[in-house]
Design a protein around this motif. Sequence first.
Motif: not given
Length: 126
Positions: A74-83
């Motif tokens: 799930n690494e790609s979901s560890w970002a702000v919503k804008k990203d």
Amino acid sequence: AKKADKTTAYALQGTAPDGYSGNIVLLMGIEPNGTVLGVRTLQHAETPGLGDKIETRISDWILSFAGKLFSLENESSWAVKKDGGKFDQFSGATITPRAVVNQTKRSALIMLNNQALLQRLSTQVK
């Protein structure tokens, strides 16, 4: 942290070098499986009334990390919503939350990738 000689959590200090106004120093509690117990801001120079929402005395935003599992899957979901991630950013201030999310992700990744070393070190410290 240990319970009955079993490691239950790690306390990690990390510095996000990419805050709006410079370094953001964080303290993170992370379980060996990658679950974040909590994140707190130790030091920053972010803009008062905007970027300082990373402080618990200003906002509860930073509490949103508690209970979130970080993994390679799930690494790609560890970002702000804008990203494209799952974490909110502040209205008018994306740089600060992006820096905090990214540093928390980096710290969790380092912890997961170095479990054997951390276990050896934790047995040496009594």
